[in-house]
Design an enzyme around this catalytic site. Structure first.
Site, PDB file in Angstrom:
ATOM      1  N   SER A 190      -0.925  19.091 -23.628  1.00 43.93           N
ATOM      2  CA  SER A 190      -1.008  18.943 -25.089  1.00 43.93           C
ATOM      3  C   SER A 190      -1.008  20.318 -25.727  1.00 43.93           C
ATOM      4  O   SER A 190      -1.421  21.302 -25.102  1.00 43.93           O
ATOM      5  CB  SER A 190      -2.300  18.218 -25.466  1.00 43.93           C
ATOM      6  OG  SER A 190      -2.568  18.381 -26.846  1.00 43.93           O
ATOM      7  N   TYR A 211     -11.078  16.759 -25.219  1.00 47.10           N
ATOM      8  CA  TYR A 211      -9.674  16.429 -24.939  1.00 47.10           C
ATOM      9  C   TYR A 211      -8.899  17.705 -24.616  1.00 47.10           C
ATOM     10  O   TYR A 211      -8.162  17.770 -23.626  1.00 47.10           O
ATOM     11  CB  TYR A 211      -9.074  15.714 -26.150  1.00 47.10           C
ATOM     12  CG  TYR A 211      -7.601  15.421 -26.034  1.00 47.10           C
ATOM     13  CD1 TYR A 211      -7.136  14.409 -25.207  1.00 47.10           C
ATOM     14  CD2 TYR A 211      -6.663  16.159 -26.768  1.00 47.10           C
ATOM     15  CE1 TYR A 211      -5.775  14.131 -25.103  1.00 47.10           C
ATOM     16  CE2 TYR A 211      -5.309  15.889 -26.671  1.00 47.10           C
ATOM     17  CZ  TYR A 211      -4.864  14.875 -25.835  1.00 47.10           C
ATOM     18  OH  TYR A 211      -3.521  14.609 -25.743  1.00 47.10           O
ATOM     19  N   LYS A 262      -6.873  18.819 -21.164  1.00 44.92           N
ATOM     20  CA  LYS A 262      -5.471  19.232 -21.142  1.00 44.92           C
ATOM     21  C   LYS A 262      -5.334  20.682 -20.666  1.00 44.92           C
ATOM     22  O   LYS A 262      -4.325  21.049 -20.064  1.00 44.92           O
ATOM     23  CB  LYS A 262      -4.834  19.026 -22.522  1.00 44.92           C
ATOM     24  CG  LYS A 262      -4.734  17.551 -22.913  1.00 44.92           C
ATOM     25  CD  LYS A 262      -3.925  16.756 -21.891  1.00 44.92           C
ATOM     26  CE  LYS A 262      -3.672  15.321 -22.317  1.00 44.92           C
ATOM     27  NZ  LYS A 262      -2.803  14.597 -21.372  1.00 44.92           N
ATOM     28  N   ASP A 285      -4.259   1.192 -12.113  1.00 40.77           N
ATOM     29  CA  ASP A 285      -5.021   2.241 -12.796  1.00 40.77           C
ATOM     30  C   ASP A 285      -4.762   3.568 -12.078  1.00 40.77           C
ATOM     31  O   ASP A 285      -5.034   3.687 -10.869  1.00 40.77           O
ATOM     32  CB  ASP A 285      -6.511   1.859 -12.717  1.00 40.77           C
ATOM     33  CG  ASP A 285      -7.413   2.817 -13.454  1.00 40.77           C
ATOM     34  OD1 ASP A 285      -6.995   3.960 -13.737  1.00 40.77           O
ATOM     35  OD2 ASP A 285      -8.564   2.421 -13.741  1.00 40.77           O
TER      36      ASP A 285
HETATM   37  N1  NAD Z   1       0.290  11.071 -29.111  1.00 43.01           N
HETATM   38  C1  NAD Z   1      -0.030  12.338 -29.266  1.00 43.01           C
HETATM   39  O1  NAD Z   1      -0.255  12.801 -30.381  1.00 43.01           O
HETATM   40  C2  NAD Z   1      -0.087  13.246 -28.075  1.00 43.01           C
HETATM   41  C3  NAD Z   1      -0.069  14.633 -28.270  1.00 43.01           C
HETATM   42  C4  NAD Z   1      -0.150  15.470 -27.177  1.00 43.01           C
HETATM   43  C5  NAD Z   1      -0.244  14.934 -25.902  1.00 43.01           C
HETATM   44  N2  NAD Z   1      -0.259  13.580 -25.741  1.00 43.01           N
HETATM   45  C6  NAD Z   1      -0.392  13.059 -24.371  1.00 43.01           C
HETATM   46  O2  NAD Z   1       0.732  12.249 -24.103  1.00 43.01           O
HETATM   47  C7  NAD Z   1       0.383  11.251 -23.148  1.00 43.01           C
HETATM   48  C8  NAD Z   1       0.788   9.883 -23.654  1.00 43.01           C
HETATM   49  O3  NAD Z   1       0.089   9.634 -24.866  1.00 43.01           O
HETATM   50  P1  NAD Z   1       0.544   8.499 -25.894  1.00 43.01           P
HETATM   51  O4  NAD Z   1       0.296   9.050 -27.229  1.00 43.01           O
HETATM   52  O5  NAD Z   1       1.881   7.985 -25.529  1.00 43.01           O
HETATM   53  O6  NAD Z   1      -0.574   7.407 -25.591  1.00 43.01           O
HETATM   54  P2  NAD Z   1      -0.526   5.818 -25.769  1.00 43.01           P
HETATM   55  O7  NAD Z   1      -1.950   5.410 -25.907  1.00 43.01           O
HETATM   56  O8  NAD Z   1       0.460   5.414 -26.812  1.00 43.01           O
HETATM   57  O9  NAD Z   1       0.037   5.328 -24.345  1.00 43.01           O
HETATM   58  C9  NAD Z   1      -0.655   5.625 -23.167  1.00 43.01           C
HETATM   59  C10 NAD Z   1      -0.219   4.653 -22.085  1.00 43.01           C
HETATM   60  O10 NAD Z   1      -0.945   5.009 -20.892  1.00 43.01           O
HETATM   61  C11 NAD Z   1      -1.502   3.818 -20.331  1.00 43.01           C
HETATM   62  N3  NAD Z   1      -2.723   4.137 -19.583  1.00 43.01           N
HETATM   63  C12 NAD Z   1      -3.914   4.578 -20.089  1.00 43.01           C
HETATM   64  N4  NAD Z   1      -4.812   4.717 -19.123  1.00 43.01           N
HETATM   65  C13 NAD Z   1      -4.193   4.360 -17.958  1.00 43.01           C
HETATM   66  C14 NAD Z   1      -4.617   4.292 -16.621  1.00 43.01           C
HETATM   67  N5  NAD Z   1      -5.871   4.605 -16.284  1.00 43.01           N
HETATM   68  N6  NAD Z   1      -3.733   3.905 -15.678  1.00 43.01           N
HETATM   69  C15 NAD Z   1      -2.439   3.585 -16.016  1.00 43.01           C
HETATM   70  N7  NAD Z   1      -1.994   3.631 -17.291  1.00 43.01           N
HETATM   71  C16 NAD Z   1      -2.852   4.010 -18.254  1.00 43.01           C
HETATM   72  C17 NAD Z   1      -1.803   2.931 -21.522  1.00 43.01           C
HETATM   73  O11 NAD Z   1      -1.940   1.567 -21.155  1.00 43.01           O
HETATM   74  C18 NAD Z   1      -0.575   3.204 -22.405  1.00 43.01           C
HETATM   75  O12 NAD Z   1       0.491   2.348 -22.064  1.00 43.01           O
HETATM   76  C19 NAD Z   1      -1.127  11.401 -22.917  1.00 43.01           C
HETATM   77  O13 NAD Z   1      -1.362  12.163 -21.760  1.00 43.01           O
HETATM   78  C20 NAD Z   1      -1.573  12.161 -24.150  1.00 43.01           C
HETATM   79  O14 NAD Z   1      -2.757  12.878 -23.931  1.00 43.01           O
HETATM   80  C21 NAD Z   1      -0.186  12.723 -26.795  1.00 43.01           C
END
Ligand code: NAD
Length: 255
Positions: free
Chosen positions: A144, A157, A161, A64
């Site tokens: 983000s 959120y 960010k 984590d």
């Molecule tokens: N998907 C979007 O639309 C979007 C847009 C802008 C920014 N983001 C950012 O991109 C990043 C990745 O997002 P995503 O969409 O790939 O999410 P996702 O949910 O598809 O994947 C996130 C991964 O992080 C892991 N994770 C979560 N909490 C954790 C912890 N405490 N310790 C270790 N691992 C952990 C999860 O198990 C998962 O494998 C995030 O920071 C998110 O805020 C996403």
């Protein structure tokens, strides 16, 4: 003639690399010659991605990212596996369901802040001494578009960010003297498991169409888009770039 990869010989720790954008970043880094420690909380997905990558290039560390001790252990595991560490990608993050801000439970607010922001502190505390000693190192932090352009309904959120972006810039200014660069990437909505939450709880064609209208290039981001941006910022091609927020948003911030 084959060209060396952009990250040839580099070693990266990538958080949340078992799914979504983190998986895309890990795949791109390895394709460009890096070795990667996947720092992931989900055993099943972490194993799935690691097993699909070249054995000598990928190492899974289950844990984590909100546990400070584990950052020191992850660095040790990275040094043991690959003999170094040059790059950290703080990608793991969570979102709350879009909706009225005052209806988001406090526990959910705490979870967002804890997972999205505190790993920047922990990763800096664990990695800065290592990077400073070797006089180089790169942090790439996934922020983000909501940091640049906060909108109703995803306010907590966006706040988390905003903190990611501000901390990235502050550390960039502070760490530059030791050859350490820090940059943030600001993706627009991307094709991952987060889509449903961003759309208010359900992933519908109607919800997607509404969001799409605000993206001039007419599509969501992909994990390849973010992998490419992260690779550039982590590479020597970006050696004079620090403290930026790189929007990977199909023009969303123009609207
Ligand atoms: N998907 C979007 O639309 C979007 C847009 C802008 C920014 N983001 C950012 O991109 C990043 C990745 O997002 P995503 O969409 O790939 O999410 P996702 O949910 O598809 O994947 C996130 C991964 O992080 C892991 N994770 C979560 N909490 C954790 C912890 N405490 N310790 C270790 N691992 C952990 C999860 O198990 C998962 O494998 C995030 O920071 C998110 O805020 C996403």
């Amino acid at each position: 003639m084959t060209h060396p990869g952009r990250l040839e010989g580099k070693v990266a720790i990538i958080t949340g690399a078992g799914l979504g954008l983190g998986e895309g970043i890990a795949r791109k880094f390895i394709a460009e010659g890096a070795s990667v420690l996947l720092f992931e909380i989900d055993q099943e997905n972490g194993q799935r991605v690691t097993d699909s990558l070249p054995k000598e290039k990928a190492c899974l560390y289950i844990g984590d990212v909100t546990n400070q001790d584990l950052w020191h252990r992850a660095l040790d595991a990275c040094l043991d596996a690959f003999g170094g560490c040059d790059i950290v990608v703080n990608n793991a993050g969570v979102v709350h369901r879009a909706g009225p801000s005052v209806e988001v439970p406090k526990a959910e607010y705490d979870r967002i802040m804890n997972i999205n922001v505190s790993p920047l502190y922990y990763s800096a505390a664990a990695l800065q001494p290592h990077f400073a000693k070797q006089k180089h190192g790169v942090f790439v932090n996934i922020s983000s578009i909501s940091a640049l352009r906060p909108r109703p309904s995803l306010v907590w959120y966006a706040g988390s960010k905003g903190a990611v972006s501000a901390i990235t810039k502050g550390l960039a200014a502070e760490f530059a003297k030791d050859g350490i660069r820090c940059n943030a990437i600001c993706p627009v909505i991307a094709e991952t498991g987060m889509v449903a939450s961003v759309l208010g709880g359900t992933d519908t064609q109607e919800g997607r169409a509404t969001v799409m209208k605000g993206i001039p290039l007419g599509r969501f981001a992909t994990s390849e888009d973010i992998g490419n941006a992260a690779c550039f910022l982590a590479s020597e091609e970006a050696s004079f770039i620090t403290g930026i927020e790189l929007a990977v948003d199909g023009g969303r911030s123009l609207n």
